[in-house]
Write an enzyme that holds these catalytic residues in place. Sequence first.
Site, PDB file in Angstrom:
ATOM      1  N   GLY A  61       0.705  -1.333   0.130  1.00 44.53           N
ATOM      2  CA  GLY A  61       0.076  -0.029  -0.116  1.00 44.53           C
ATOM      3  C   GLY A  61       0.755   1.165  -0.131  1.00 44.53           C
ATOM      4  O   GLY A  61       2.016   1.251  -0.306  1.00 44.53           O
ATOM      5  N   ASN A  70       2.985  -6.636  -9.798  1.00 44.28           N
ATOM      6  CA  ASN A  70       1.933  -6.252 -10.544  1.00 44.28           C
ATOM      7  C   ASN A  70       1.309  -4.972  -9.865  1.00 44.28           C
ATOM      8  O   ASN A  70       1.280  -3.866 -10.536  1.00 44.28           O
ATOM      9  CB  ASN A  70       0.779  -7.133 -10.964  1.00 44.28           C
ATOM     10  CG  ASN A  70       1.078  -8.189 -11.946  1.00 44.28           C
ATOM     11  OD1 ASN A  70       1.653  -7.873 -12.904  1.00 44.28           O
ATOM     12  ND2 ASN A  70       0.777  -9.250 -11.764  1.00 44.28           N
ATOM     13  N   GLY A  71       0.982  -5.107  -8.585  1.00 42.51           N
ATOM     14  CA  GLY A  71       0.320  -3.674  -7.972  1.00 42.51           C
ATOM     15  C   GLY A  71       1.399  -2.940  -7.872  1.00 42.51           C
ATOM     16  O   GLY A  71       0.903  -1.403  -8.159  1.00 42.51           O
ATOM     17  N   ASP A 108       6.558 -15.352  -7.551  1.00 42.69           N
ATOM     18  CA  ASP A 108       5.400 -16.066  -7.896  1.00 42.69           C
ATOM     19  C   ASP A 108       5.666 -16.594  -9.592  1.00 42.69           C
ATOM     20  O   ASP A 108       5.255 -17.225 -10.111  1.00 42.69           O
ATOM     21  CB  ASP A 108       4.022 -15.735  -7.806  1.00 42.69           C
ATOM     22  CG  ASP A 108       3.575 -15.821  -6.242  1.00 42.69           C
ATOM     23  OD1 ASP A 108       4.364 -16.391  -5.494  1.00 42.69           O
ATOM     24  OD2 ASP A 108       2.456 -15.324  -6.095  1.00 42.69           O
ATOM     25  N   TYR A 159       7.767 -18.269   4.561  1.00 46.16           N
ATOM     26  CA  TYR A 159       8.614 -16.999   5.103  1.00 46.16           C
ATOM     27  C   TYR A 159      10.114 -17.538   5.156  1.00 46.16           C
ATOM     28  O   TYR A 159      11.158 -16.594   5.081  1.00 46.16           O
ATOM     29  CB  TYR A 159       8.199 -16.558   6.394  1.00 46.16           C
ATOM     30  CG  TYR A 159       6.856 -16.029   6.107  1.00 46.16           C
ATOM     31  CD1 TYR A 159       6.739 -14.684   5.689  1.00 46.16           C
ATOM     32  CD2 TYR A 159       5.787 -16.535   6.595  1.00 46.16           C
ATOM     33  CE1 TYR A 159       5.515 -14.031   5.611  1.00 46.16           C
ATOM     34  CE2 TYR A 159       4.355 -15.981   6.470  1.00 46.16           C
ATOM     35  CZ  TYR A 159       4.499 -14.798   6.020  1.00 46.16           C
ATOM     36  OH  TYR A 159       2.925 -14.392   5.984  1.00 46.16           O
ATOM     37  N   MET A 160      10.518 -18.861   5.217  1.00 47.54           N
ATOM     38  CA  MET A 160      11.887 -19.326   5.053  1.00 47.54           C
ATOM     39  C   MET A 160      12.381 -19.046   3.472  1.00 47.54           C
ATOM     40  O   MET A 160      13.509 -18.651   3.618  1.00 47.54           O
ATOM     41  CB  MET A 160      11.955 -20.557   5.354  1.00 47.54           C
ATOM     42  CG  MET A 160      11.498 -20.883   6.987  1.00 47.54           C
ATOM     43  SD  MET A 160      11.659 -22.521   7.433  1.00 47.54           S
ATOM     44  CE  MET A 160      13.390 -23.093   6.933  1.00 47.54           C
TER      45      MET A 160
END
Length: 537
Positions: free
Chosen positions: A254, A279-280, A309, A460-461
């Site tokens: 954000g 993308n955002g 990803d 998270y690792m």
Amino acid sequence: MDVLIGSGVGSTAIAVGISPKNSFLVRSARLGSLFLRKPRFPANSMRIPRGAAAAARAVMAETAAIDLSDPDWRLKYQRDFEERFNIPHITDVFPDAEAIRSTFCLKMRSPTEDFSGGYPSDEEWHGYINNKDRVLLKVINYSSPTSAGAVCIDPDCTWIEQWVHRAGPREKIYFRPEKVKAAIVTCGGLCPGLNDVIRHIVITLEIYGVKNVVGIPFGYRGFSDKNLPEIPLSRKVVQNIHLSGGSLLGVSRGGPAVSEIVDSMEERGINMLFVLGGNGTHAGANAIHNECRKRRMKVAVVGVPKTIDNDILHMDKTFGFDTAVEEAQRAINSAYIEAHSAYHGIGVVKLMGRSSGFIAMQASLASGQVDICLIPEVPFNLHGPHGVLKHLKYLIETKGSAVICVAEGAGQSFLENTNAKDASGNKVLGDIGVHIQQETKKYFKEIGTSADVKYIDPTYMIRAVRANASDGILCTVLGQNAVHGAFAGYSGITVGIINTHYAYLPIPEVIAYAKSVDPNSRMWHRCLTSTGQPDFV
């Protein structure tokens, strides 16, 4: 032309390709018929369809865009493609902008001290990129729409060359290095390689002769939060940051309004902005670029696509992806050992992939230890005669153990929809890994068979580790080319690797929708061959 797949249960359409004005080609998964349709949202929209299901709905929303009966449709298609993939330049707004000889000189091994004696140059060096150099976007000439992974413009699979701008240093630049204040910002979540990209942006800027380089802390919010001062950057500061994971600058999701960000850039005197994100984040970068143009500010805004990803359109891969696949091997191998060492052991590994299953697919293919791979693009049933649980029962009876690798965005229809969203506007996903673990235990208890189910979530690792060698090289070249693009006067662009070559793309074309795995692609077929799993529908 990248692939977009309908992923809802019972989905029968696969959307592929790009046709004029961001139209897409829709191929029926059952009939092999071809349709050209437009997406619901324009390419420069700030609203980005996330996930294959959303994109498929966007694809089907409009009517056909190309008149194939027009004898000149091929020429019109190619012209439209060239227009859409033309990259914005400073001279679009400032036609009289001065072009000077590049200060990027490889004979000079130390940063320029001053320019009182003129700009250094290497007139005999033939390492500059000509502005007319192009990279071929697609290299496979499909002869039939029924070929595996076929992406066709028309029913005859007509071949039309699609060229994009080659990345690299230009002989002429549009910014004087001594007048440049460059800023770097990292947004979204962590990803292996962030520090590598930061490092090489700074180093390349210094080679051009830039002395004023800063980092904006904690994403876009660093532009508005007065308690977050900008971070001075230099070769000395960034020299060893690539040896650690994370981001030297910090990340967040954000941020403030676009106008507020551009106000801050004006106040700070920033005229080069390098944005690292997905993308955002790129949608935000494009909005910043447009606002700067609206205000007639001579600013270069350049993106570097960051998504673990690997769901950015047109590109071979994004940085961090190779590292994620490699690091996922540890989790899969641990799950295999747990499962193989237990009586009727079952290991479940959940990997990243909100709307695309590239990590789960590649990690499963690499490991050779996965029996079932589940991704968002391919519908599946847990229960029933053809469900995942029935196949698990077969694996336990025949092998004695099993390993499941599931992408986080898979099987969300089985979970409660809370409609919650994170700060980036992404839907908060349910935990499909926990659900599969619980359903598996319940199923085997009901059929009177013992099962030892272990669940591993290494998310998270994986994203916090440093980049591996492959990603390190990719990050190095992306960082360098981002700077080359900015100095060449381009703005509103991103840099990526396309068919092993580096290219510049206009941001709207890479954020139209998220790239996803084509269930009819050869890579997914290879994964199925490796796991030996059936269709779970």
